[in-house]
Write an enzyme that holds these catalytic residues in place. Structure first.
Site, short mmCIF file in Angstrom:
data_model
loop_
_atom_site.label_atom_id
_atom_site.label_comp_id
_atom_site.label_asym_id
_atom_site.label_seq_id
_atom_site.Cartn_x
_atom_site.Cartn_y
_atom_site.Cartn_z
N ARG A 121 -60.13 49.11 -45.98
CA ARG A 121 -60.86 50.00 -45.06
C ARG A 121 -61.19 51.37 -45.61
NH1 ARG A 121 -63.23 46.43 -41.69
NH2 ARG A 121 -61.70 44.93 -40.92
N VAL A 164 -58.53 45.78 -35.23
CA VAL A 164 -57.55 44.86 -34.66
C VAL A 164 -57.53 43.52 -35.41
CG1 VAL A 164 -58.95 43.70 -32.89
CG2 VAL A 164 -56.57 44.32 -32.38
N LEU A 171 -45.29 49.25 -44.61
CA LEU A 171 -46.06 49.87 -45.70
C LEU A 171 -46.86 48.84 -46.50
CD1 LEU A 171 -46.75 52.49 -47.18
CD2 LEU A 171 -44.65 52.23 -48.50
N GLU A 188 -52.48 48.93 -26.77
CA GLU A 188 -53.70 49.67 -26.44
C GLU A 188 -53.61 50.28 -25.06
OE1 GLU A 188 -57.29 47.38 -26.94
OE2 GLU A 188 -58.59 49.11 -26.61
C1 FAD Z 1 -66.03 44.96 -45.48
C2 FAD Z 1 -65.55 43.98 -44.45
C3 FAD Z 1 -66.43 43.15 -43.80
C4 FAD Z 1 -65.99 42.23 -42.85
N1 FAD Z 1 -66.90 41.44 -42.18
C5 FAD Z 1 -66.45 40.58 -41.23
C6 FAD Z 1 -67.37 39.75 -40.49
O1 FAD Z 1 -68.57 39.81 -40.69
N2 FAD Z 1 -66.87 38.91 -39.54
C7 FAD Z 1 -65.53 38.81 -39.27
O2 FAD Z 1 -65.13 38.03 -38.41
N3 FAD Z 1 -64.64 39.58 -39.97
C8 FAD Z 1 -65.06 40.45 -40.91
N4 FAD Z 1 -64.16 41.22 -41.59
C9 FAD Z 1 -62.74 41.09 -41.27
C10 FAD Z 1 -62.00 40.29 -42.36
O3 FAD Z 1 -62.50 38.98 -42.48
C11 FAD Z 1 -60.50 40.25 -42.04
O4 FAD Z 1 -60.33 39.58 -40.80
C12 FAD Z 1 -59.89 41.63 -41.92
O5 FAD Z 1 -60.26 42.43 -43.00
C13 FAD Z 1 -58.37 41.50 -41.88
O6 FAD Z 1 -57.94 41.07 -43.15
P1 FAD Z 1 -56.65 40.18 -43.34
O7 FAD Z 1 -56.76 38.90 -42.58
O8 FAD Z 1 -56.43 40.07 -44.81
O9 FAD Z 1 -55.53 41.16 -42.72
P2 FAD Z 1 -54.26 40.87 -41.84
O10 FAD Z 1 -54.60 40.19 -40.57
O11 FAD Z 1 -53.53 42.18 -41.75
O12 FAD Z 1 -53.41 39.89 -42.68
C14 FAD Z 1 -52.80 40.33 -43.90
C15 FAD Z 1 -52.55 39.12 -44.75
O13 FAD Z 1 -51.61 38.29 -44.08
C16 FAD Z 1 -51.95 36.93 -44.29
N5 FAD Z 1 -52.22 36.32 -42.98
C17 FAD Z 1 -52.23 36.93 -41.77
N6 FAD Z 1 -52.47 36.04 -40.80
C18 FAD Z 1 -52.63 34.85 -41.41
C19 FAD Z 1 -52.91 33.54 -40.95
N7 FAD Z 1 -53.07 33.25 -39.67
N8 FAD Z 1 -53.02 32.56 -41.85
C20 FAD Z 1 -52.86 32.80 -43.16
N9 FAD Z 1 -52.60 34.03 -43.67
C21 FAD Z 1 -52.47 35.03 -42.82
C22 FAD Z 1 -53.16 36.91 -45.21
O14 FAD Z 1 -52.72 36.84 -46.52
C23 FAD Z 1 -53.79 38.24 -44.97
O15 FAD Z 1 -54.57 38.70 -46.05
C24 FAD Z 1 -64.60 42.14 -42.55
C25 FAD Z 1 -63.70 42.98 -43.23
C26 FAD Z 1 -64.15 43.88 -44.17
C27 FAD Z 1 -63.15 44.79 -44.86
#
Ligand code: FAD
Length: 327
Positions: A202, A94, A192, A103
């Site tokens: 992931r 999530v 996509l 959900e």
């Molecule tokens: C191997 C691994 C380990 C991790 N460990 C941890 C951990 O220990 N603790 C933890 O809390 N999380 C952890 N995470 C989660 C990680 O920090 C991200 O929250 C998660 O992977 C979602 O990524 P995202 O924000 O790029 O994706 P999405 O939420 O789908 O966002 C996609 C893209 O949209 C943009 N975006 C979306 N919302 C915003 C916003 N509000 N401001 C600016 N840009 C935005 C960004 O460019 C982002 O990359 C982990 C993830 C992975 C894959």
């Protein structure tokens, strides 16, 4: 059913509404999709109508767009999934905020008492090199004892949940001590472009095995909806690696590029670890560079259609797992 004017993809239609098991009680089903590779091209060209194009032309454009991060055309394609996963997996999932999620409501409905139990081969000790991951396999006796403790705890949690329901306590309260291993479900819709971002993070070996298992099945589904995008994603994102300034500098010292694009090794050129550090690279970056120049893998996320299950059958199984007296 009424004939549709919408473009449909035979490979996606074949799995539409089929349930693919993941872990011990989870699943992923592609319940709907909108668009495909051709729609990315139409959006990029802002085309009129559904004119036919040669696949090779579409492929070239899709690959160009991916390489150059021109991503909005791929936002025109959407996929909708029905998934069931343990709550601790849902909590990682999530975090991807660019999807629409609905959900299963455990305030309104009864929770199926299904709990995830890792297989012996997936049960491991804490990694000594990666603080966030698993290392070598755990001894069999620890696994046996863990399984006994899981069983004991889940029986108590199930019994407590059932008692609270029988005592007419609100479902939203009855559920609060169900463990993180309990399966929940949701509908998850994403475009996509954002799905590829999710999958890149992931299916990566750094992601926890349990969420990876879901992402791998979803990658197989995406391949059926948009095979050219899938191919470009593997080539440029999943198996591609960006180079830093220092890394490019190092490569430029080692390689000679001819006018026709041919590349040759500069005679006798070599760079020691010290030379690379001199370019500004840390020890960690050195080991990451070694990883970058290791030949890429050839991941294969093809779905095994023999595993596909019928929606009614899966639905009956879930309904059969709610506390007996309330079925
Ligand atoms: C191997 C691994 C380990 C991790 N460990 C941890 C951990 O220990 N603790 C933890 O809390 N999380 C952890 N995470 C989660 C990680 O920090 C991200 O929250 C998660 O992977 C979602 O990524 P995202 O924000 O790029 O994706 P999405 O939420 O789908 O966002 C996609 C893209 O949209 C943009 N975006 C979306 N919302 C915003 C916003 N509000 N401001 C600016 N840009 C935005 C960004 O460019 C982002 O990359 C982990 C993830 C992975 C894959």
């Amino acid at each position: 059913m009424q004939n549709t004017k919408r473009p449909t993809i035979p490979a996606a239609e074949e799995i539409l509404g089929g349930y693919f098991p993941v872990l011990d009680h989870g699943f992923v089903a592609l319940v709907d999709y909108m668009g495909s590779d051709e729609d990315i091209e139409r959006a990029a060209r802002v085309s009129y109508g559904y004119g036919t194009r040669r696949t090779s032309q579409t492929r070239g454009l899709v690959r160009y767009l991916r390489r150059h991060r021109h991503t909005t055309p791929s936002e025109m394609v959407e996929l909708k999934f029905h998934c069931a996963m343990p709550i601790f997996v849902a909590r990682q999932w999530v975090r991807h905020r660019t999807a629409s999620v609905n959900e299963y409501s455990a305030r309104y409905s009864l929770m199926p008492l299904l709990f995830y139990e890792p297989q012996a081969e997936d049960f491991a000790l804490q990694s000594t090199s990666n603080r966030q991951g698993r290392g070598e396999g755990a001894p069999a006796e620890i696994y046996r004892e863990a399984a006994r403790r899981w069983e004991e705890l889940r029986e108590r949690a199930s019994e407590g949940y059932t008692w609270l329901l029988e005592s007419d306590v609100a479902r939203e309260l009855a559920r609060i001590d169900l463990p993180l291993s309990t399966y929940t479900q949701w509908y998850w819709k994403i475009d996509l472009h954002n799905l590829l971002h999710f999958l890149t993070l992931r299916v990566d070996p750094h992601a926890q095995y349990e969420i990876r298992a879901f992402a791998e099945v979803m990658a197989g589904m995406m391949k059926r909806v948009a095979p050219l995008t899938y191919e470009a994603w593997i080539d440029y994102d999943l198996e591609g690696r960006p180079f830093s300034r220092a890394e490019r500098e190092a490569l430029a010292r080692l390689l000679e590029v001819a006018d026709d694009g041919a590349i040759a090794a500069r005679g006798g050129a070599a760079l020691s670890a010290e030379d690379l550090k001199g370019l500004g690279m840390s020890k960690r970056e050195l080991s990451e560079l070694a990883d970058k120049v290791t030949p890429p893998g050839h991941p294969d996320f093809d779905l095994d259609l023999r595993r596909m299950r019928d929606a009614e059958e899966v639905g009956r199984e879930m309904a059969g797992a709610v506390p007996g007296a309330f079925e």
